[in-house]
Scaffold this active site. Structure first.
Site, PDB file in Angstrom:
ATOM      1  N   CYS A   1       0.832  -1.203   0.000  1.00 56.77           N
ATOM      2  CA  CYS A   1       0.000   0.000   0.000  1.00 56.77           C
ATOM      3  C   CYS A   1       0.866   1.251   0.000  1.00 56.77           C
ATOM      4  O   CYS A   1       1.842   1.343   0.760  1.00 56.77           O
ATOM      5  CB  CYS A   1      -0.911   0.000   1.224  1.00 56.77           C
ATOM      6  SG  CYS A   1      -2.000   1.428   1.349  1.00 56.77           S
TER       7      CYS A   1
ATOM      8  N   CYS B   1      -0.914   5.221   7.394  1.00 54.24           N
ATOM      9  CA  CYS B   1      -2.246   4.764   7.765  1.00 54.24           C
ATOM     10  C   CYS B   1      -2.125   3.781   8.928  1.00 54.24           C
ATOM     11  O   CYS B   1      -1.267   2.891   8.919  1.00 54.24           O
ATOM     12  CB  CYS B   1      -2.927   4.104   6.574  1.00 54.24           C
ATOM     13  SG  CYS B   1      -4.525   3.363   6.969  1.00 54.24           S
TER      14      CYS B   1
ATOM     15  N   CYS C   1      -6.852   0.949  -1.100  1.00 56.35           N
ATOM     16  CA  CYS C   1      -6.608   0.147   0.103  1.00 56.35           C
ATOM     17  C   CYS C   1      -6.566  -1.315  -0.300  1.00 56.35           C
ATOM     18  O   CYS C   1      -7.587  -1.876  -0.719  1.00 56.35           O
ATOM     19  CB  CYS C   1      -7.699   0.380   1.142  1.00 56.35           C
ATOM     20  SG  CYS C   1      -7.536  -0.674   2.617  1.00 56.35           S
TER      21      CYS C   1
ATOM     22  N   GLN D   1     -17.874 -11.054  11.144  1.00 56.23           N
ATOM     23  CA  GLN D   1     -16.467 -11.366  10.932  1.00 56.23           C
ATOM     24  C   GLN D   1     -15.935 -10.555   9.756  1.00 56.23           C
ATOM     25  O   GLN D   1     -16.633 -10.303   8.782  1.00 56.23           O
ATOM     26  CB  GLN D   1     -16.291 -12.857  10.681  1.00 56.23           C
ATOM     27  CG  GLN D   1     -16.701 -13.725  11.860  1.00 56.23           C
ATOM     28  CD  GLN D   1     -15.883 -13.455  13.119  1.00 56.23           C
ATOM     29  OE1 GLN D   1     -14.731 -13.044  13.060  1.00 56.23           O
ATOM     30  NE2 GLN D   1     -16.499 -13.688  14.273  1.00 56.23           N
TER      31      GLN D   1
ATOM     32  N   PHE E   1     -22.025 -15.315  23.790  1.00 56.57           N
ATOM     33  CA  PHE E   1     -21.627 -14.141  23.000  1.00 56.57           C
ATOM     34  C   PHE E   1     -21.877 -14.466  21.519  1.00 56.57           C
ATOM     35  O   PHE E   1     -20.999 -14.317  20.673  1.00 56.57           O
ATOM     36  CB  PHE E   1     -20.164 -13.770  23.243  1.00 56.57           C
ATOM     37  CG  PHE E   1     -19.805 -13.585  24.695  1.00 56.57           C
ATOM     38  CD1 PHE E   1     -20.002 -12.371  25.332  1.00 56.57           C
ATOM     39  CD2 PHE E   1     -19.265 -14.632  25.422  1.00 56.57           C
ATOM     40  CE1 PHE E   1     -19.671 -12.203  26.674  1.00 56.57           C
ATOM     41  CE2 PHE E   1     -18.926 -14.484  26.758  1.00 56.57           C
ATOM     42  CZ  PHE E   1     -19.135 -13.254  27.387  1.00 56.57           C
TER      43      PHE E   1
ATOM     44  N   CYS F   1     -10.403 -12.901  19.944  1.00 55.95           N
ATOM     45  CA  CYS F   1      -9.790 -11.876  19.101  1.00 55.95           C
ATOM     46  C   CYS F   1      -8.736 -11.096  19.872  1.00 55.95           C
ATOM     47  O   CYS F   1      -8.264 -10.063  19.402  1.00 55.95           O
ATOM     48  CB  CYS F   1     -10.852 -10.926  18.545  1.00 55.95           C
ATOM     49  SG  CYS F   1     -11.784 -10.044  19.821  1.00 55.95           S
TER      50      CYS F   1
END
Length: 414
Positions: A57, A63, A139, A243, A270, A370
């Site tokens: 990128c 970024c 991107c 996701q 969850f 995560c």
């Protein structure tokens, strides 16, 4: 490598945020394992090693969305495994599956910011650790359908925002098309409504909503945004959690299904929109629990329409975890009779629920995480309660970032 006044050191590992770490413990941004660094120069000079790569990128590293485009996939994969192994009680299990790495241009949700100043509109992501916006031209992470919206969004917001005004943009690629939520963008008056409606139609959006002080209003819904989970279409609320990539979701679901095995009664804690509950319901009765009301409502409706064996509960598992014992300390707690429990908490982890699971007799617990740090804490609770990690599935759907996910199977020991 040598030279007058030089201080060359090898990079031997990566820190949690992706910085290279030299053999004497110094941190070096944008360095990969195998690089050499001369610390006698300020800033330190990096000599690229075999795993250093050209960034994909043009906005990297300004970024803040990516931290690791300067290394190849092999080095990145090693980082993911090392990041997980450092927090596991007892280290990695014998059964570690290959890393599931999402490909470039696969991200199906994104939150961007826009700011109009001096007649110019900046649209993109924040630079890491600052409020500075990086104006994104391309991107390599975003799905092409989301990337294609940036140019029309610029035209819309340049015309609709006042000078000095900022806006938020949430993009979600559903199976029915793109869902867009705009924050701090006026939808008052005929001109504003026509401009937003024309934008939605011209870009073939599934839905366009705006968020203001009074909440979220849907202006255009040409098709109901939905995701198909376990063969069941689930309608999406505005700006839902899902996701990040289809590939990442598929890897997580496959791991959870394998880890649960042939359990006949399963709790999905969850549960969100039903990423795991609906696939599990093909072969098991599922209790699905979450504090997110709109998600639980959507899951419950979809499951009923499809005739799936899913019971939903709207419940805050941080304050009211499913308990391992009944009233008065006797048997018959809410976890009794379950063949497996799947829990997929947010980044804060699930300490209270892990403690209840550790005190239960559930034979199989499947953790989806995560955040390796809070997973390590919760895993330690389970291990100290008599469980053992048997299998680990590492997942990297936030490609080139330090964001690491995993699925782990715990078995209760005799």
């Amino acid at each position: 490598m040598s030279g007058v006044g030089s201080d060359w050191r090898p990079i031997v590992r990566l820190a949690a945020r992706g910085d290279g770490v030299s053999d004497d413990g110094r941190f070096v941004p944008l360095a990969a394992v195998g690089d050499s660094v001369d610390f006698s120069i300020s800033p330190p000079l990096i000599m690229p090693g075999p795993h250093h790569a050209a960034p994909a990128c043009t906005h990297y590293p300004a970024c803040g969305g990516c931290q690791m485009q300067h290394m190849d996939d092999a080095a990145y994969g090693n980082f993911v495994i090392d990041r997980i192994s450092r927090v596991l009680p007892g280290g990695l299990p014998d059964d570690v599956r290959p890393l599931a790495l999402s490909p470039p241009r696969s991200r199906r949700r994104a939150s961007l910011k826009a700011l109009k100043r001096g007649g110019k509109l900046v649209l993109g992501f924040h630079s890491e650790g600052t409020h500075a916006l990086i104006d994104i031209v391309d991107c390599p992470v975003l799905h092409p359908q989301l990337m294609a919206l940036l140019a029309p969004l610029r035209r819309l917001l340049r015309a609709r925002l006042k000078d000095g005004q900022g806006a938020g943009i949430a993009l979600t690629l559903s199976d029915a098309g793109v869902d867009v939520l705009l924050a701090n963008v006026s939808a008052e008056g005929l001109a504003a409504i026509e401009a937003l409606t024309d934008f939605a139609q011209g870009c073939d959006l599934a839905r366009l909503s705006v968020e203001g002080a009074g909440g979220i209003d849907t202006l255009v819904e040409r098709r109901q945004p939905a995701l198909i989970m376990g063969g069941v279409p689930v309608p999406l609320p505005a700006a839902p959690f899902l996701q990040a990539t289809r590939e990442g979701e598929a890897a997580l679901v496959a791991a959870v299904l394998e880890a649960v095995g042939d359990a006949g009664r399963v709790a999905d804690l969850f549960c969100g929109l039903g990423t795991f509950a609906l696939p599990l319901s093909l072969k098991a009765a599922v209790l699905a629990v979450d504090a997110a009301g709109p998600a639980v409502t959507a899951l419950g409706l979809a499951a009923r329409l499809a005739g799936r064996r899913v019971e939903v509960q709207h419940r805050d598992l941080f304050r009211r975890p499913l308990v391992s014992v009944g009233e008065g300390g006797g048997k018959g707690g809410e976890l009794a009779g379950l063949g497996a429990v799947v829990f997929d908490p947010p980044r804060a982890g699930a300490e209270a629920q892990a403690k209840e699971l550790a005190a239960s007799q559930v034979p199989v617990v499947v953790a989806v995480s995560c955040n390796p740090n809070t997973f390590g804490r919760d895993a330690k609770i389970l291990v100290e309660g008599g469980y053992r990690i048997t299998t680990l599935w590492p997942v990297a759907q936030f490609r080139w970032s330090s964001h690491v996910e995993l699925v782990a199977r715990f078995e209760r020991q005799p």
